[in-house]
Write a protein that holds these residues in place. Structure first.
Motif, PDB file in Angstrom:
ATOM      1  N   VAL A  15       0.820  -1.207   0.000  1.00  0.00           N
ATOM      2  CA  VAL A  15       0.000   0.000   0.000  1.00  0.00           C
ATOM      3  C   VAL A  15       0.857   1.261   0.000  1.00  0.00           C
ATOM      4  N   TRP A  16       2.181   1.091   0.055  1.00  0.00           N
ATOM      5  CA  TRP A  16       3.117   2.216   0.058  1.00  0.00           C
ATOM      6  C   TRP A  16       4.187   2.011  -1.008  1.00  0.00           C
ATOM      7  N   VAL A  17       4.657   3.113  -1.569  1.00  0.00           N
ATOM      8  CA  VAL A  17       5.804   3.119  -2.462  1.00  0.00           C
ATOM      9  C   VAL A  17       6.905   3.909  -1.759  1.00  0.00           C
ATOM     10  N   LEU A  18       8.072   3.297  -1.621  1.00  0.00           N
ATOM     11  CA  LEU A  18       9.233   3.959  -1.046  1.00  0.00           C
ATOM     12  C   LEU A  18      10.178   4.269  -2.197  1.00  0.00           C
ATOM     13  N   ALA A  19      10.312   5.541  -2.508  1.00  0.00           N
ATOM     14  CA  ALA A  19      11.190   5.968  -3.600  1.00  0.00           C
ATOM     15  C   ALA A  19      12.562   6.253  -3.009  1.00  0.00           C
ATOM     16  N   TRP A  20      13.587   5.708  -3.656  1.00  0.00           N
ATOM     17  CA  TRP A  20      14.928   5.865  -3.111  1.00  0.00           C
ATOM     18  C   TRP A  20      15.944   6.023  -4.239  1.00  0.00           C
TER      19      TRP A  20
ATOM     20  N   LYS B 143      14.469   4.668  -7.665  1.00  0.00           N
ATOM     21  CA  LYS B 143      14.179   3.242  -7.584  1.00  0.00           C
ATOM     22  C   LYS B 143      13.018   3.124  -6.601  1.00  0.00           C
ATOM     23  N   THR B 144      12.293   2.020  -6.637  1.00  0.00           N
ATOM     24  CA  THR B 144      11.166   1.890  -5.721  1.00  0.00           C
ATOM     25  C   THR B 144      11.131   0.526  -5.052  1.00  0.00           C
ATOM     26  N   TRP B 145      10.722   0.548  -3.814  1.00  0.00           N
ATOM     27  CA  TRP B 145      10.348  -0.639  -3.071  1.00  0.00           C
ATOM     28  C   TRP B 145       8.883  -0.462  -2.718  1.00  0.00           C
ATOM     29  N   LEU B 146       8.171  -1.549  -2.641  1.00  0.00           N
ATOM     30  CA  LEU B 146       6.775  -1.516  -2.220  1.00  0.00           C
ATOM     31  C   LEU B 146       6.692  -2.031  -0.789  1.00  0.00           C
ATOM     32  N   ALA B 147       5.743  -1.501  -0.030  1.00  0.00           N
ATOM     33  CA  ALA B 147       5.626  -1.911   1.371  1.00  0.00           C
ATOM     34  C   ALA B 147       4.162  -2.053   1.786  1.00  0.00           C
ATOM     35  N   CYS B 148       3.919  -3.080   2.602  1.00  0.00           N
ATOM     36  CA  CYS B 148       2.617  -3.229   3.259  1.00  0.00           C
ATOM     37  C   CYS B 148       2.650  -2.326   4.494  1.00  0.00           C
ATOM     38  N   GLU B 149       1.509  -2.218   5.174  1.00  0.00           N
ATOM     39  CA  GLU B 149       1.464  -1.401   6.394  1.00  0.00           C
ATOM     40  C   GLU B 149       2.482  -1.877   7.423  1.00  0.00           C
TER      41      GLU B 149
ATOM     42  N   HIS C  71       5.396  -3.402   7.117  1.00  0.00           N
ATOM     43  CA  HIS C  71       6.817  -3.244   6.814  1.00  0.00           C
ATOM     44  C   HIS C  71       7.232  -1.840   6.358  1.00  0.00           C
ATOM     45  N   ARG C  72       6.282  -0.915   6.253  1.00  0.00           N
ATOM     46  CA  ARG C  72       6.628   0.440   5.776  1.00  0.00           C
ATOM     47  C   ARG C  72       7.696   1.091   6.646  1.00  0.00           C
ATOM     48  N   GLU C  73       7.502   1.064   7.962  1.00  0.00           N
ATOM     49  CA  GLU C  73       8.459   1.724   8.850  1.00  0.00           C
ATOM     50  C   GLU C  73       9.831   1.053   8.794  1.00  0.00           C
ATOM     51  N   HIS C  74       9.862  -0.269   8.828  1.00  0.00           N
ATOM     52  CA  HIS C  74      11.133  -0.998   8.786  1.00  0.00           C
ATOM     53  C   HIS C  74      11.909  -0.696   7.505  1.00  0.00           C
ATOM     54  N   LEU C  75      11.247  -0.788   6.366  1.00  0.00           N
ATOM     55  CA  LEU C  75      11.926  -0.527   5.097  1.00  0.00           C
ATOM     56  C   LEU C  75      12.336   0.938   4.976  1.00  0.00           C
ATOM     57  N   SER C  76      11.504   1.837   5.480  1.00  0.00           N
ATOM     58  CA  SER C  76      11.848   3.269   5.457  1.00  0.00           C
ATOM     59  C   SER C  76      13.091   3.548   6.303  1.00  0.00           C
ATOM     60  N   LYS C  77      13.158   2.932   7.485  1.00  0.00           N
ATOM     61  CA  LYS C  77      14.328   3.118   8.350  1.00  0.00           C
ATOM     62  C   LYS C  77      15.589   2.551   7.702  1.00  0.00           C
ATOM     63  N   PHE C  78      15.469   1.389   7.060  1.00  0.00           N
ATOM     64  CA  PHE C  78      16.609   0.763   6.383  1.00  0.00           C
ATOM     65  C   PHE C  78      17.171   1.708   5.316  1.00  0.00           C
TER      66      PHE C  78
ATOM     67  N   ARG D 106      20.741   4.816   5.440  1.00  0.00           N
ATOM     68  CA  ARG D 106      21.785   4.873   4.412  1.00  0.00           C
ATOM     69  C   ARG D 106      21.739   6.166   3.610  1.00  0.00           C
ATOM     70  N   GLY D 107      20.753   7.014   3.919  1.00  0.00           N
ATOM     71  CA  GLY D 107      20.605   8.280   3.197  1.00  0.00           C
ATOM     72  C   GLY D 107      19.996   8.100   1.814  1.00  0.00           C
ATOM     73  N   PHE D 108      19.318   6.959   1.582  1.00  0.00           N
ATOM     74  CA  PHE D 108      18.772   6.665   0.256  1.00  0.00           C
ATOM     75  C   PHE D 108      17.315   7.092   0.099  1.00  0.00           C
ATOM     76  N   LEU D 109      16.553   7.127   1.175  1.00  0.00           N
ATOM     77  CA  LEU D 109      15.113   7.363   1.080  1.00  0.00           C
ATOM     78  C   LEU D 109      14.812   8.786   0.623  1.00  0.00           C
ATOM     79  N   LYS D 110      13.990   8.903  -0.420  1.00  0.00           N
ATOM     80  CA  LYS D 110      13.624  10.210  -0.961  1.00  0.00           C
ATOM     81  C   LYS D 110      12.163  10.555  -0.721  1.00  0.00           C
ATOM     82  N   ASP D 111      11.276   9.553  -0.742  1.00  0.00           N
ATOM     83  CA  ASP D 111       9.853   9.834  -0.594  1.00  0.00           C
ATOM     84  C   ASP D 111       9.093   8.568  -0.236  1.00  0.00           C
ATOM     85  N   VAL D 112       7.995   8.717   0.495  1.00  0.00           N
ATOM     86  CA  VAL D 112       7.086   7.621   0.820  1.00  0.00           C
ATOM     87  C   VAL D 112       5.694   8.095   0.421  1.00  0.00           C
ATOM     88  N   VAL D 113       5.068   7.355  -0.490  1.00  0.00           N
ATOM     89  CA  VAL D 113       3.781   7.764  -1.059  1.00  0.00           C
ATOM     90  C   VAL D 113       2.841   6.560  -1.062  1.00  0.00           C
TER      91      VAL D 113
END
Length: 71
Positions: free
Chosen positions: A18-23, A35-41, A43-50, A54-61
Motif C-alpha cells: 500500500v506504500w511506495v518507497l522511492a529511493w 528506484k522503488t520498493w513496495l511496502a505493506c502497512e 513493513h513500511r516503517e522498517h523498510l523506510s528506516k533501512f 543509508r541516506g537513500f530514502l527520498k519519498d514515501v507515497v
C-alpha cells in the motif's frame, strides 16, 4: 499499469503493498533517478528506516497516489 496485485518488497512478505518507497543510491544513480520498493502497512516503517539510515530514502507515497517518473 498491470492488473497484478502489488506485493510488499520485504523479504518473505506476500502482503499487498500500500506504500511506495522511492529511493536513490547517490553513488550509483543520477540525482533524479528513483528506484522503488513496495511496502505493506506492517513493513513500511522498517523498510523506510533501512533506506533512511543509508541516506537513500527520498519519498514515501501511498501506492494509489504514486506517479512513476518513467526512469
Amino acid at each position: 499499469m498491470s492488473d497484478e496485485t502489488p506485493i510488499c518488497s520485504a523479504k518473505g512478505c506476500r502482503a499487498t503493498a500500500v506504500w511506495v518507497l522511492a529511493w536513490n543510491n547517490p553513488k550509483i544513480h543520477t540525482p533524479e533517478r528513483r528506484k522503488t520498493w513496495l511496502a505493506c502497512e506492517e513493513h513500511r516503517e522498517h523498510l523506510s528506516k533501512f533506506l533512511g539510515a543509508r541516506g537513500f530514502l527520498k519519498d514515501v507515497v501511498r501506492f494509489d497516489e504514486w506517479e512513476p517518473s518513467g526512469s
